[in-house]
Structure formats: structure tokens, C-alpha cells
Design an enzyme around this catalytic site. Structure first.
Site: not given
Length: 473
Positions: A254, A389, A420
Site C-alpha cells: 500500500s 480494491d 485491499h
């Protein structure tokens, strides 16, 4: 007599006849009412089932990841040696096709039955008085190639080595013979106090006290690590100095994916001794991402609120270090705006950009996104995203797709499901402790290490210096 008899008969028969009629009416209407209610129940059940099927995306098929890459000997070898990239990803049947549930399970639980790897915490003093920390985990066995290889890992927003998904990945990597170094973002660990008025931000903030001038999108031959990449660079430098024979696998999750790609792309020397880089679920451009975070599509505005609330809690937990009497960069008005902020953009505009000396929020995001540096990364680069996501808008995925089409060292893998940082696997209901993401990263790293061992002499990294024949089978 007949009249009297008729009269008596009429009086007796009439009520019976009427009673029979009413009884008949009761008997004909009574079955209709339950039938009507049964129909309503069936309609309600059907509606609920339809909503469940739509929300859980149960009708969505499973499929292999969509792979974008150039047809090179290295990429063909990697896809052959890491079959998970070309095989069908199968999430848990009942809920795994919902990106929201995958994301929620990751956010709430991290992982199932997370292990507890043992590591040593290292403290690195920074030039501005901050203290970077990272946790070092030694391998639990020999690497399959016999080489010394270290995973340098950058977690997601506000995360650290104690998060369940990091612990699961570290444990899996250790068992495959990798040493692991995990950066703890400044201020993220609840039991570590800040030693300067500076902490992490989710979009690669620049620390003007650490380097001269502005960040440039061109590759420099001189070291120049700014902002959040400074802590990551300090960790990498420590690993290179302490283990002079080790090779590096760079991994970012991320926010961490944004950081590691910017770190590798902003300086040519940062790619020394790096075998490859893997980025999972990053958004690539903070400027473009912040626009989509204000939209209600896929509930992104709600996720924005939750992340802003978490960010506020972290900032306020270090209020004394960040906003003490010695700090003159923060006004009372700005601090009051922090309490009322409902989005990450409001926090950055009112607090972070001013703290780091940027004139506008656009300038703040524009300068520090990895999209301006990632094209300078020349080591093998695997970019992984999920189509469902809820945090990464589909429009942002044109960045890695275009990059993979133009650069021979880049592979872009887009899964249909996974949310995610979820990527859970399982049969029906219960997920497995190890996720598809964990296995793909280690599988790709293993393939890179194997390629380095047996690659043709004419191959150097991803670029050929002279014509090269097909790779060995």
C-alpha cells in the site's frame, strides 16, 4: 295449513341457508390470506438473497490475474517459475469475492492465526533528531540458492512490524531462507515516543531539514532520499553495511509500495545490490488518488473518513512531541482544524503540507508521488493490484499498466478479487492463514534468485548488452 307450513319452513330454512352461505364464504376466503402472506415471505426472502448475491458478488467468476508485460526472456522465465501469477486465484466461496469484506477482514483481523516471529528492534538516529526504528528477523533456514538474501519491507499507512499481515509474511519469508527487515513508520508504534517533531505521512512527505533543494524526477548519481524514504533509506543502508554479501528484495505494501518505488527511482545508487522490487496495492499518484477519495463510489469517502480518524488518533497520541512549546510551525487554529477533519486531504492541507513547507496541497502531492520516479526503476519490478480494491480507483491502474507496456523490467498483475491487501484463500467460509499475496511475493523472489543463478552471460538485470539466445528450459 300449507301456508302455515310454508311459513314455518321459511323461517327455519332461511337462517340455515344464510349461515351456509356465510360459512361457505369463510371457507373460500380463509385459505387465500395465508397464501398471500406466504407469497410476501417468499418475495422478501428472494429480495434478501438477491441483495446478498449482489453484495457478496457471488456470481462473479474466478480467473487468473490479468498480466501486462513485455515478452522478454526474463519475464517468460518469471511467469513460468512463479505459476501463481498465471493460475486461477480462488478466494473463499461465500465472501471472498467481495472486495469490501476482503478489505474489512484485513483491516480488522489482519490475518488468521498469525505467527509471532522473533526479531530484534534496531534504532537509527536521524540528522534532524528523529529516531527511525526497524525490526530485523533472521532466516529460519538456508535459502534454496544458498545465497544471502534480505527482504527489506515497508508496511502500509500507520503500520509496523507488529501488524498481523506483516508477521504472517515475515514468518513465511523466514521459512524460505530470507532475512527480513521491516520498517516501523515514525509514530506508528504505540510504545515508541517520537524524538523530534516529525512523523510519517501516507503520501511520502518531504523533510526539508534533511536535504537541499527540491525533489527531482530525474535520476541522480548522488544520494538524495527525502521525506518518508529517508527512514527507509537509513534501514537499507544499515543492512548493506552490516551484511556486505547480502542481496536485497524490496517489498512495499500500500503506502509502502509508493515509498519503495520512489526510493528506488529517485537515485540510481539506491538500486545497487537490489535483485527486484514488489509493490502490492499502491495507488501510484497521491494527487489523482485524493480526488477519487472524495467520491462515494465503492464507499471510498467512508474509507477516507476511517483512515482520517485513525490518522488523527496517531497524531494526537504524539501531541506533546509534535505540537509542544518548542514547535512554532503549528498554529492553534490549525490544531483545531485537525479535530474537525473528516478526510486525509483536510489533515494534509491544514497540517502536513504547512509543517513540511509546501505552498499548496497540489504541490505537496505532486512532488512526492512515486509516479514521477517509478519510470527510473530498472531492476525487475512486480506491481500487484486488485480490480475490486475499494481504495484504489480503476483510473489509477492505467499508470502501472502503461508502465508495464513500455518497460521490459515491469510486470503488472491485476487480480479480479482480493480487496485491499486481502487476497485471502479458502474453500467456503474459513480463510487459510497464508494468503495468495504472501505466496506470490515469495514465489516471485525465488524465481528472481533462481534467474540470477542460471541467467545467460549476456543478461545483466533486465537489459541485454548484446544479442541473447533463448533462456535455458
Amino acid at each position: 295449513m300449507p301456508l302455515r307450513a310454508f311459513s314455518v319452513d321459511y323461517t327455519h330454512i332461511s337462517p340455515r341457508s344464510n349461515m351456509s352461505t356465510h360459512d361457505g364464504e369463510v371457507h373460500t376466503i380463509a385459505p387465500e390470506l395465508p397464501a398471500m402472506f406466504d407469497g410476501m415471505k417468499l418475495a422478501a426472502v428472494a429480495t434478501v438473497l438477491y441483495i446478498i448475491v449482489r453484495c457478496l458478488n457471488l456470481k462473479s467468476p474466478t480467473a487468473p490475474p490479468e498480466i501486462t508485460y513485455q515478452d522478454t526472456p526474463l519475464n517468460r522465465f518469471l511467469l513460468k517459475s512463479c505459476p501463481l501469477l498465471t493460475k486461477e486465484y480462488i478466494p473463499p466461496l461465500l465472501w471472498g469475492k467481495s472486495g469490501h469484506l476482503q478489505t474489512a477482514l484485513y483491516g480488522k483481523m489482519g490475518r488468521v492465526s498469525s505467527p509471532h516471529p522473533y526479531g530484534l528492534r534496531k534504532y537509527l538516529p536521524m540528522q534532524d533528531g528523529a529516531t527511525a526504528t526497524f525490526d530485523l528477523f533472521e532466516p529460519l533456514g538456508d535459502h534454496r540458492t544458498g545465497d544471502d538474501v534480505t527482504m527489506v519491507i515497508c508496511p502500509g499507512i500507520g503500520n509496523h512490524s507488529e501488524k498481523h499481515y506483516i508477521r504472517t509474511f515475515v514468518d513465511h519469508s523466514q521459512k524460505q531462507g530470507y532475512r527480513c527487515a521491516v520498517l516501523n513508520h515514525l509514530g506508528a508504534l504505540p510504545n515508541i515516543e517520537l524524538t523530534s517533531p516529525r512523523m510519517f505521512t501516507y503520501d511520502l512527505d518531504e523533510a526539508p531539514t534533511l536535504c537541499e533543494g527540491e525533489a527531482s524526477s530525474t535520476v541522480s548519481d548522488e544520494p538524495n532520499s527525502a521525506g518518508c524514504t529517508w527512514e527507509f533509506a537509513a534501514m537499507v543502508g544499515y543492512i548493506k553495511k552490516t551484511y556486505p554479501q547480502t542481496q536485497l528484495i524490496v517489498v512495499g505494501f500500500s503506502l509502502g509500495g509508493n515509498i519503495v518505488c520512489k526510493f528506488l527511482g529517485e537515485n540510481r545508487t539506491n538500486q545497487d545490490r537490489v535483485l527486484c522490487c514488489v509493490s502490492v496495492c499502491q495507488g501510484y499518484s497521491a494527487l489523482r488518488a485524493q480526488e477519487t477519495f472524495l467520491q462515494w463510489d465503492q464507499c471510498r469517502r467512508f474509507y477516507n473518513f476511517l483512515m482520517a480518524d485513525n490518522m488523527k488518533k496517531i497524531i494526537l497520541s504524539h501531541r506533546g512531541s509534535l505540537f509542544g512549546t518548542s514547535s512554532t510551525k503549528m498554529q492553534d487554529a490549525d490544531l483545531s482544524r485537525l479535530y474537525t477533519a473528516t478526510s486525509l486531504m483536510q489533515i494534509d492541507d491544514n497540517i502536513m503540507r504547512k509543517f513540511h513547507g509546501h505552498a499548496s496541497l497540489k504541490e505537496y502531492y505532486e512532488k512526492e508521488s512515486c509516479v514521477h520516479y517509478i519510470h527510473n526503476v530498472n531492476v525487475p519490478l512486480l506491481l500487484v493490484n486488485s480490480a475490486d480494491d475499494p481504495l484504489v480507483h480503476q483510473s489509477l491502474l492505467t499508470i502501472p499498466r502503461t508502465l508495464a507496456e513500455k518497460k521490459p523490467n515491469v510486470i503488472f498483475a491485476l487480480t479480479l478479487h482480493g480487496g485491499h491487501l486481502g487476497f485471502f484463500e479458502g474453500a467456503v467460509l474459513f480463510p487459510q492463514p497464508l494468503t495468495w499475496m504472501d505466496k506470490v511475493i515469495v514465489g516471485y523472489a525465488n524465481a528472481i534468485c533462481q534467474w540470477e543463478r542460471q541467467k545467460p552471460p549476456c543478461q545483466s538485470g533486465t537489459q541485454s548488452k548484446k544479442p541473447c539466445s533463448e533462456e535455458k528450459p
